[in-house]
Design a protein around this motif. Sequence first.
Motif, mmCIF file in Angstrom:
data_model
loop_
_atom_site.group_PDB
_atom_site.id
_atom_site.type_symbol
_atom_site.label_atom_id
_atom_site.label_comp_id
_atom_site.label_asym_id
_atom_site.label_seq_id
_atom_site.Cartn_x
_atom_site.Cartn_y
_atom_site.Cartn_z
ATOM 1 N N PRO A 179 50.195 44.469 36.658
ATOM 2 C CA PRO A 179 49.909 44.363 38.104
ATOM 3 C C PRO A 179 48.464 44.729 38.446
ATOM 4 C CG PRO A 179 52.046 45.388 37.764
ATOM 5 C CD PRO A 179 51.403 45.291 36.416
ATOM 6 N N ASN A 180 47.943 45.800 37.879
ATOM 7 C CA ASN A 180 46.571 46.211 38.170
ATOM 8 C C ASN A 180 45.562 45.208 37.619
ATOM 9 O OD1 ASN A 180 44.598 48.095 39.167
ATOM 10 N ND2 ASN A 180 44.225 48.707 37.050
ATOM 11 N N ASP B 260 37.372 39.318 38.033
ATOM 12 C CA ASP B 260 36.975 40.247 36.964
ATOM 13 C C ASP B 260 37.225 39.554 35.620
ATOM 14 O OD1 ASP B 260 37.155 42.267 34.901
ATOM 15 O OD2 ASP B 260 37.166 43.764 36.484
ATOM 16 N N LYS C 176 40.685 39.208 33.195
ATOM 17 C CA LYS C 176 41.243 37.896 32.839
ATOM 18 C C LYS C 176 41.441 37.769 31.335
ATOM 19 C CE LYS C 176 39.527 35.162 36.754
ATOM 20 N NZ LYS C 176 38.680 34.010 37.172
ATOM 21 N N LYS D 69 42.152 38.554 40.320
ATOM 22 C CA LYS D 69 41.998 37.809 41.577
ATOM 23 C C LYS D 69 40.604 38.010 42.155
ATOM 24 C CE LYS D 69 46.887 37.741 42.867
ATOM 25 N NZ LYS D 69 47.916 38.233 43.832
ATOM 26 N N GLY D 70 40.009 39.145 41.804
ATOM 27 C CA GLY D 70 38.647 39.421 42.247
ATOM 28 C C GLY D 70 37.617 38.894 41.269
ATOM 29 N N GLU E 261 46.126 42.000 37.120
ATOM 30 C CA GLU E 261 46.216 40.779 37.924
ATOM 31 C C GLU E 261 45.463 40.918 39.244
ATOM 32 O OE1 GLU E 261 50.407 40.440 38.044
ATOM 33 O OE2 GLU E 261 50.549 39.246 36.189
ATOM 34 N N LYS E 262 45.500 42.121 39.793
ATOM 35 C CA LYS E 262 44.761 42.398 41.026
ATOM 36 C C LYS E 262 43.260 42.247 40.787
ATOM 37 C CE LYS E 262 44.256 45.930 44.625
ATOM 38 N NZ LYS E 262 44.660 47.292 45.060
ATOM 39 N N LYS E 263 42.785 42.787 39.661
ATOM 40 C CA LYS E 263 41.367 42.681 39.314
ATOM 41 C C LYS E 263 40.987 41.230 39.021
ATOM 42 C CE LYS E 263 40.700 47.313 37.373
ATOM 43 N NZ LYS E 263 40.345 48.081 36.138
#
Length: 365
Positions: free
Chosen positions: A146-147, A156, A160, A153-154, A149-151
Motif C-alpha cells: 500500500p505505501n 516515484d 515502481k 502514484k506520485g 503504491e501510494k508513492k
Amino acid sequence: MGFKSGIVGLPNVGKSTLFNALTQTASAQAANYPFCTIEPNVGEVAVPDERLDKLAVIAASKEIIPTRQTFCDIAGLVRGASKGEGLGNQFLAHIREVDAIIYVLRCFEDDDITHVEGRINPIDDAHTVETELMLADLESLEKRLPNLEKKAKGQDKEAKATIALIERILPLLLDGKPARLTEVSDEEEAEFRALQLLTSKPVLYVCNVDEESAATGNAFSKEVEDYAAKEGAGVVVISAKIEEELAQLDNDERREYLGELGLSEPGLNRLIKEGYDLLNLITYFTCGPKETRAWTITNGTKAPAAAGVIHTDFEKGFIRAETISYDDFIAHNGEQGAKEAGKTRLEGKDYTVVDGDVMHFRFAT
C-alpha cells in the motif's frame, strides 16, 4: 569479514546437539585460534584451511589467524511461528540477521526421542520450516505494497521498480516456492536484498543421521539429497551425536575414531566448508613474521574492496596490491623466492582477487 549461519529445525531433530558440538569445537580451537563461544546460542568456529599452516611455516609466523564462521542456534520452530506461535516472533527476527540458513533435518529413528509431528519425514520437516518462512514473507510484502503504491502514484521511480520486483516474487510464494527462486538482474540485486525476505537466503540441508549411517547416509538422507538437487541446494550428512563425541577428543584420538567410522574428516568440517561455498566466498591471505591470516571476501571482489576488509583506510587510500598466488608462494619458498622468480605481480584497482592470493597492500594515508 565473517559470515553468519542460522541453525534451524523442528524440536528434537538434533539441532542443539549439533550446535553443542560446534561450540565445543570452538572451545578446543581457542588454544590456537582467538575464537570462542560469544554467548549461549552463538559460537564462532575457524574455517578449516590447510593452506594456512603451510604459509605460516614458510613465513615463520608467530600467529595463525583463520577466517571464521558464526553459527546461531535459533529457537526451535513450530507450526504457526509466522503468527507468533511458540517463539515464532523471536525465531523470525533471528533469521533475518543471518547470511544463510542451515536446515537440520531428522534422518534417524529413535523411540526414546519423540518427534514433534509424531513421524520421521525430513522432507515434511523442511516444508514445515519453509512454509512458516514463506508465510512471514508474504505478510511482509503485503504490508509494504500500500505505501509503495501510494508513492508510485506520485511517479516515484524506485517505488515502481520495487513493486515490479514484488509482483514477480508474490506468485512464487503463493505457489509454495521460496523467494530465492526469483530471477533477479544485477541491477535489482540490491533492492532484492533490501526486502530482507527470509526465503531469499541461501539454504543448506543437514541430514542428522544415526551413527551407523554417518559415512554412507541412509534412505532418509537420500530423499533429502534428491529434494535438494531439484532446488540447487547443498546437503551435508552428519551424525550430530558423533560430532559431539569428536569435539571432546584430542587430535590423535579424533583421527583414530574417524578411521574406525570410515570417515576422512569430521562432518563439521564439511558443514563449515559448505557454508563458505554456499555464500560464494573465497579466501585471500596476508603473510609475514607476525602472523599469517585468512580473510573472507565474496568471489568477484576487486582489490580495493578486499583491502577494505582489513581496514577502511586501506580501501580509501588504495594504490596497488603486491600479489603472489598461493601455489607460487609455496613453490618458491615464500615472498623473496617468488620475487626472484618473477612471480610477484603489482595489481591495480581493477584486479579481481583470486582464491588463495597472498597479498600486501600499498595505500596512501
